[in-house]
Design a protein around this motif. Structure first.
Motif, PDB file in Angstrom:
ATOM      1  N   VAL A   1       0.597  -1.222  -0.383  1.00  0.00           N
ATOM      2  CA  VAL A   1      -0.423   0.186   0.680  1.00  0.00           C
ATOM      3  C   VAL A   1       1.152   1.236  -0.387  1.00  0.00           C
ATOM      4  O   VAL A   1       2.035   1.056   0.723  1.00  0.00           O
ATOM      5  N   LYS A   2       0.888   2.668  -0.692  1.00  0.00           N
ATOM      6  CA  LYS A   2       1.335   3.892  -0.660  1.00  0.00           C
ATOM      7  C   LYS A   2       1.278   3.843   1.166  1.00  0.00           C
ATOM      8  O   LYS A   2       2.336   5.227   0.810  1.00  0.00           O
ATOM      9  N   ASP A   3       0.455   3.814   1.364  1.00  0.00           N
ATOM     10  CA  ASP A   3       0.471   4.914   3.096  1.00  0.00           C
ATOM     11  C   ASP A   3      -0.645   4.037   4.048  1.00  0.00           C
ATOM     12  O   ASP A   3      -1.445   3.212   3.637  1.00  0.00           O
ATOM     13  N   THR A   4      -0.035   4.630   5.427  1.00  0.00           N
ATOM     14  CA  THR A   4      -1.299   3.896   6.483  1.00  0.00           C
ATOM     15  C   THR A   4      -2.825   4.212   5.957  1.00  0.00           C
ATOM     16  O   THR A   4      -3.655   3.468   6.560  1.00  0.00           O
ATOM     17  N   GLU A   5      -2.740   5.505   5.242  1.00  0.00           N
ATOM     18  CA  GLU A   5      -4.686   5.453   4.869  1.00  0.00           C
ATOM     19  C   GLU A   5      -5.122   4.524   4.018  1.00  0.00           C
ATOM     20  O   GLU A   5      -6.332   3.956   4.193  1.00  0.00           O
ATOM     21  N   GLU A   6      -4.383   4.454   2.910  1.00  0.00           N
ATOM     22  CA  GLU A   6      -4.479   3.361   2.280  1.00  0.00           C
ATOM     23  C   GLU A   6      -4.793   1.918   3.186  1.00  0.00           C
ATOM     24  O   GLU A   6      -5.726   0.906   2.211  1.00  0.00           O
ATOM     25  N   ALA A   7      -3.412   1.666   3.628  1.00  0.00           N
ATOM     26  CA  ALA A   7      -4.137   0.041   4.383  1.00  0.00           C
ATOM     27  C   ALA A   7      -5.215   0.236   5.211  1.00  0.00           C
ATOM     28  O   ALA A   7      -5.981  -0.782   5.077  1.00  0.00           O
TER      29      ALA A   7
ATOM     30  N   GLY B   1     -13.582  -9.254   9.664  1.00  0.00           N
ATOM     31  CA  GLY B   1     -12.608  -8.486  10.720  1.00  0.00           C
ATOM     32  C   GLY B   1     -12.295  -9.342  12.080  1.00  0.00           C
ATOM     33  O   GLY B   1     -12.768  -8.911  13.124  1.00  0.00           O
ATOM     34  N   LEU B   2     -11.855 -10.426  12.050  1.00  0.00           N
ATOM     35  CA  LEU B   2     -11.459 -11.324  12.904  1.00  0.00           C
ATOM     36  C   LEU B   2     -10.562 -10.033  13.437  1.00  0.00           C
ATOM     37  O   LEU B   2     -10.433  -9.699  14.588  1.00  0.00           O
ATOM     38  N   GLY B   3      -9.138 -10.549  13.423  1.00  0.00           N
ATOM     39  CA  GLY B   3      -8.252  -9.423  13.743  1.00  0.00           C
ATOM     40  C   GLY B   3      -6.885  -9.142  13.086  1.00  0.00           C
ATOM     41  O   GLY B   3      -7.145  -9.170  11.826  1.00  0.00           O
ATOM     42  N   SER B   4      -6.012  -8.022  13.469  1.00  0.00           N
ATOM     43  CA  SER B   4      -4.802  -7.516  12.942  1.00  0.00           C
ATOM     44  C   SER B   4      -4.232  -7.146  13.792  1.00  0.00           C
ATOM     45  O   SER B   4      -4.166  -7.416  14.941  1.00  0.00           O
ATOM     46  N   SER B   5      -2.843  -7.093  12.849  1.00  0.00           N
ATOM     47  CA  SER B   5      -1.677  -6.324  13.967  1.00  0.00           C
ATOM     48  C   SER B   5      -0.930  -5.502  13.147  1.00  0.00           C
ATOM     49  O   SER B   5      -1.037  -5.139  12.481  1.00  0.00           O
ATOM     50  N   VAL B   6      -0.828  -4.079  14.441  1.00  0.00           N
ATOM     51  CA  VAL B   6      -0.650  -2.779  13.484  1.00  0.00           C
ATOM     52  C   VAL B   6       0.914  -2.723  14.564  1.00  0.00           C
ATOM     53  O   VAL B   6       1.096  -2.909  15.117  1.00  0.00           O
TER      54      VAL B   6
ATOM     55  N   SER C   1     -12.390  -1.899   4.220  1.00  0.00           N
ATOM     56  CA  SER C   1     -13.141  -2.579   3.310  1.00  0.00           C
ATOM     57  C   SER C   1     -14.033  -3.907   3.142  1.00  0.00           C
ATOM     58  O   SER C   1     -14.851  -4.413   2.492  1.00  0.00           O
ATOM     59  N   ALA C   2     -12.408  -4.635   3.737  1.00  0.00           N
ATOM     60  CA  ALA C   2     -13.387  -6.373   4.122  1.00  0.00           C
ATOM     61  C   ALA C   2     -14.443  -7.011   4.569  1.00  0.00           C
ATOM     62  O   ALA C   2     -15.128  -6.072   5.298  1.00  0.00           O
ATOM     63  N   PRO C   3     -15.730  -7.317   4.144  1.00  0.00           N
ATOM     64  CA  PRO C   3     -16.082  -8.456   4.619  1.00  0.00           C
ATOM     65  C   PRO C   3     -15.838  -9.039   6.115  1.00  0.00           C
ATOM     66  O   PRO C   3     -17.166  -8.829   7.065  1.00  0.00           O
TER      67      PRO C   3
ATOM     68  N   ILE D   1      -3.348   3.977  14.723  1.00  0.00           N
ATOM     69  CA  ILE D   1      -3.760   3.419  14.193  1.00  0.00           C
ATOM     70  C   ILE D   1      -5.213   1.998  13.872  1.00  0.00           C
ATOM     71  O   ILE D   1      -6.212   1.798  13.516  1.00  0.00           O
ATOM     72  N   ALA D   2      -4.453   2.002  14.858  1.00  0.00           N
ATOM     73  CA  ALA D   2      -5.284   0.111  15.383  1.00  0.00           C
ATOM     74  C   ALA D   2      -6.537   0.767  15.874  1.00  0.00           C
ATOM     75  O   ALA D   2      -7.701  -0.137  15.287  1.00  0.00           O
ATOM     76  N   SER D   3      -6.969   1.886  16.299  1.00  0.00           N
ATOM     77  CA  SER D   3      -8.210   2.366  16.977  1.00  0.00           C
ATOM     78  C   SER D   3      -9.165   2.238  15.188  1.00  0.00           C
ATOM     79  O   SER D   3     -10.733   2.828  15.960  1.00  0.00           O
TER      80      SER D   3
END
Length: 174
Positions: free
Chosen positions: A58-64, A74-79, A70-72, A88-90
């Motif tokens: 991705v080009k930057d945080t906004e795109e990430a 949303g289980l979990g993520s790591s930043v 945009s994904a259907p 960012i996490a919030s």
């Protein structure tokens, strides 16, 4: 399903830096790292429950953030970030996020574990997990004559009668 996600990403131009079946047993996979994964690859748009790490540029945080949200699923993520990780996490619409760790949220039993969107319903762990076993029920009982909770109109003397009935009721319990 895991093999299908890997094969799809490779067919769309991703490269596997580590991959392959476990020698002598086609039922298992070696941990797989995919780089240059297209944003529309199955491994980037669906949940892949296996030893797969997909790197999407991705080009930057906004795109990430926009891509994740945009994904259907949303289980979990790591930043991973030196300074802005919690901020960012919030912004991510997921059930849980670990900052500067891959899966820290799953190791803290007091935190709720669960997702958003198509990633399932309910939680385990924490207060929210315990509430999965509860069936809250609210019950009201009208105890004073001439009053109702669904109207703002009160007959003459209704407030005094309600107060007297309440005092009487409380004195009976004491």
């Amino acid at each position: 399903m895991i093999r299908q996600h890997i094969e799809d990403a490779l067919a769309l131009g991703a490269r596997a830096t580590v991959s392959g079946p476990v020698p002598g047993d086609n039922r298992y996979l070696q941990p797989t790292i995919l780089v240059d994964v297209p944003k529309d690859a199955l491994v980037a748009t669906q949940e892949t429950f296996g030893p797969v790490l997909a790197l999407v540029r991705v080009k930057d945080t906004e795109e990430a953030v926009a891509l994740v949200n945009s994904a259907p699923y949303g289980l979990g993520s790591s930043v991973f970030s030196r300074e802005r990780g919690p901020a960012i996490a919030s912004r991510l619409r997921v059930g849980m996020t670990s900052v500067n760790d891959a899966i820290a949220t799953s190791r803290v039993a007091g935190l709720p574990f669960g997702g958003r969107g198509h990633s399932g319903f309910g939680r385990k762990h924490g207060d929210e997990g315990l509430l999965e076993f509860a069936c809250p029920q609210a019950i009201t009982v009208r105890t004073a004559p001439g009053t109702t909770g669904s109207s703002f109109e009160r007959p003459a003397g209704a407030v005094a009668a309600t107060l007297a009935a309440t005092v009487d009721r409380l004195s009976q319990k004491g």
